[in-house]
Design an enzyme around this catalytic site. Structure first.
Site, PDB file in Angstrom:
ATOM      1  N   SER A  20      33.922 117.116  22.638  1.00  0.00           N
ATOM      2  CA  SER A  20      34.520 115.931  22.589  1.00  0.00           C
ATOM      3  C   SER A  20      36.067 115.841  23.050  1.00  0.00           C
ATOM      4  CB  SER A  20      34.359 114.890  21.462  1.00  0.00           C
ATOM      5  OG  SER A  20      34.712 115.598  20.318  1.00  0.00           O
ATOM      6  N   THR A 122      35.851 111.878  19.058  1.00  0.00           N
ATOM      7  CA  THR A 122      37.646 111.742  18.994  1.00  0.00           C
ATOM      8  C   THR A 122      38.033 112.670  17.752  1.00  0.00           C
ATOM      9  OG1 THR A 122      37.208 109.670  19.933  1.00  0.00           O
ATOM     10  CG2 THR A 122      39.328 110.096  19.076  1.00  0.00           C
ATOM     11  N   THR A 140      40.912 113.036  22.865  1.00  0.00           N
ATOM     12  CA  THR A 140      39.428 112.875  23.305  1.00  0.00           C
ATOM     13  C   THR A 140      39.314 113.536  24.690  1.00  0.00           C
ATOM     14  OG1 THR A 140      37.796 111.405  23.197  1.00  0.00           O
ATOM     15  CG2 THR A 140      39.530 110.517  23.814  1.00  0.00           C
ATOM     16  N   ARG A 150      38.067 105.998  34.038  1.00  0.00           N
ATOM     17  CA  ARG A 150      37.822 105.349  32.573  1.00  0.00           C
ATOM     18  C   ARG A 150      38.691 105.646  31.544  1.00  0.00           C
ATOM     19  NH1 ARG A 150      36.354 106.486  27.170  1.00  0.00           N
ATOM     20  NH2 ARG A 150      35.309 104.397  26.322  1.00  0.00           N
ATOM     21  N   VAL A 151      39.303 104.812  31.027  1.00  0.00           N
ATOM     22  CA  VAL A 151      40.406 105.215  29.558  1.00  0.00           C
ATOM     23  C   VAL A 151      39.751 104.482  28.380  1.00  0.00           C
ATOM     24  CG1 VAL A 151      42.592 105.157  28.673  1.00  0.00           C
ATOM     25  CG2 VAL A 151      42.171 105.818  31.192  1.00  0.00           C
ATOM     26  N   GLY A 152      39.469 105.065  27.475  1.00  0.00           N
ATOM     27  CA  GLY A 152      38.927 104.687  26.290  1.00  0.00           C
ATOM     28  C   GLY A 152      40.427 103.900  25.157  1.00  0.00           C
ATOM     29  N   ASP A 153      39.698 103.906  23.911  1.00  0.00           N
ATOM     30  CA  ASP A 153      40.969 103.303  23.189  1.00  0.00           C
ATOM     31  C   ASP A 153      41.842 104.591  22.594  1.00  0.00           C
ATOM     32  OD1 ASP A 153      38.621 105.009  21.984  1.00  0.00           O
ATOM     33  OD2 ASP A 153      39.171 104.293  19.820  1.00  0.00           O
ATOM     34  N   THR A 173      37.202 106.262  16.219  1.00  0.00           N
ATOM     35  CA  THR A 173      36.407 107.020  16.875  1.00  0.00           C
ATOM     36  C   THR A 173      35.205 106.207  17.607  1.00  0.00           C
ATOM     37  OG1 THR A 173      35.126 108.866  16.965  1.00  0.00           O
ATOM     38  CG2 THR A 173      35.102 107.738  14.904  1.00  0.00           C
ATOM     39  N   GLY A 174      34.430 106.530  18.323  1.00  0.00           N
ATOM     40  CA  GLY A 174      33.326 105.692  18.700  1.00  0.00           C
ATOM     41  C   GLY A 174      33.754 104.955  20.125  1.00  0.00           C
ATOM     42  N   GLY A 176      35.148 103.189  22.858  1.00  0.00           N
ATOM     43  CA  GLY A 176      36.505 102.987  22.913  1.00  0.00           C
ATOM     44  C   GLY A 176      36.606 101.560  23.307  1.00  0.00           C
TER      45      GLY A 176
HETATM   46  N1  GLY Z   1      36.657 106.722  21.263  1.00  0.00           N
HETATM   47  C1  GLY Z   1      36.861 107.559  22.636  1.00  0.00           C
HETATM   48  C2  GLY Z   1      36.751 106.924  23.878  1.00  0.00           C
HETATM   49  O1  GLY Z   1      35.931 105.852  23.833  1.00  0.00           O
HETATM   50  O2  GLY Z   1      37.075 107.415  24.873  1.00  0.00           O
END
Ligand code: GLY
Length: 262
Positions: A20, A122, A140, A150-153, A173-174, A176
């Protein structure tokens, strides 16, 4: 940067068996490993990279963005160019086993990007040093088989990580997208500012996710980890299985299970 050096998250980043983050991270749906990371210190200095390819330690590039540029975030090609210009080595991040998992996914290629619901997707680290200064890092490879770009949190200051040296820090985590919707880590820190303990603040932030998406929240993972200026900490997640480690003069790197909503 604080003496506590939260960029020690480079250990899991460099572990090819950790799917991850960093080397060995599961790729996007086109087979590219794209990494997101951010770092923040006690002076509100911060740096981030998003959608960075070919570099094993995105957290170190994020740190360099913080220390060597007037910017907070570099993305994609620009982040890679900056990393290479500053001595980072271009490497192949897709390991044989991650490639095998991706090829298996390709057989159906159903677009249902997944966050690891059993545990985490993450690595976030929050550090309080001997002078009571707080800093943090988050890194992450993002959701497995996500769309390109795509970009997360995780690289977003206030979503995946937030530090306010007067109050405390939080990381997430989780999924995003759900964390971004509530500015998750900033929310947790602001809840601590209002007098909540780190545990209460994490719980209230997770409840905000449930309130936004009552049905959807049953099938997704979001978790928060927080620490305050006094060194108290807390963690809470939507689903069971979110673990975190604590290292202090009293506690020697012990793994805890966070409480969960479901
Ligand atoms: N928490 C990581 C993501 O959603 O990319």
């Amino acid at each position: 940067m604080a003496a506590s050096e939260p960029d020690r998250v480079h250990v899991p980043e460099g572990d090819p068996n950790e799917t991850s983050v960093g080397l060995g991270g599961l790729p996007d749906r086109d087979g590219r490993v794209t990494l997101d990371a951010c770092i923040m210190d006690e002076f509100a200095n911060c740096g981030a990279v998003a959608c960075l390819e070919h570099i094993v330690h995105p957290i170190s590039v994020a740190r360099m963005v913080m220390e060597k540029t007037p910017h907070v975030m570099l993305v994609g090609e620009g982040a890679l160019q900056f990393a290479l210009a500053n001595g980072f080595k271009k490497e192949k991040l897709l390991t044989a086993s991650s490639e095998k998992a991706w090829r298996e996914w390709l057989k159906k290629a159903e677009y249902k990007p997944v966050a690891n619901i059993e545990n985490h997707d993450t690595i976030g680290m929050l550090a309080l040093d001997a002078k009571e200064n707080i800093s943090g890092a988050c890194t992450t490879s993002g959701m497995a088989y996500k769309m390109k770009g795509r970009v997360g949190d995780s690289p977003i200051i206030g979503a995946g990580l937030f530090v306010d040296n007067e109050i405390g820090a939080a990381t997430s985590t989780g999924v995003g997208e759900e964390v971004i919707r509530i500015c998750g880590s900033h929310l947790v820190v602001e809840l601590m500012r209002q007098g909540n303990s780190p545990q209460e603040a994490c719980e209230k932030a997770v409840l905000r996710v449930v309130k936004n998406q009552p049905q959807k929240s049953k099938d997704l993972q979001v978790g928060f980890l927080a620490i305050n200026k006094a060194g108290e900490y807390g963690a809470y997640a939507l689903q069971k299985g979110f673990t975190y480690a604590v290292y202090s003069p009293e506690i020697s790197n012990t793994i805890f299970q966070a409480k969960s909503y479901y």
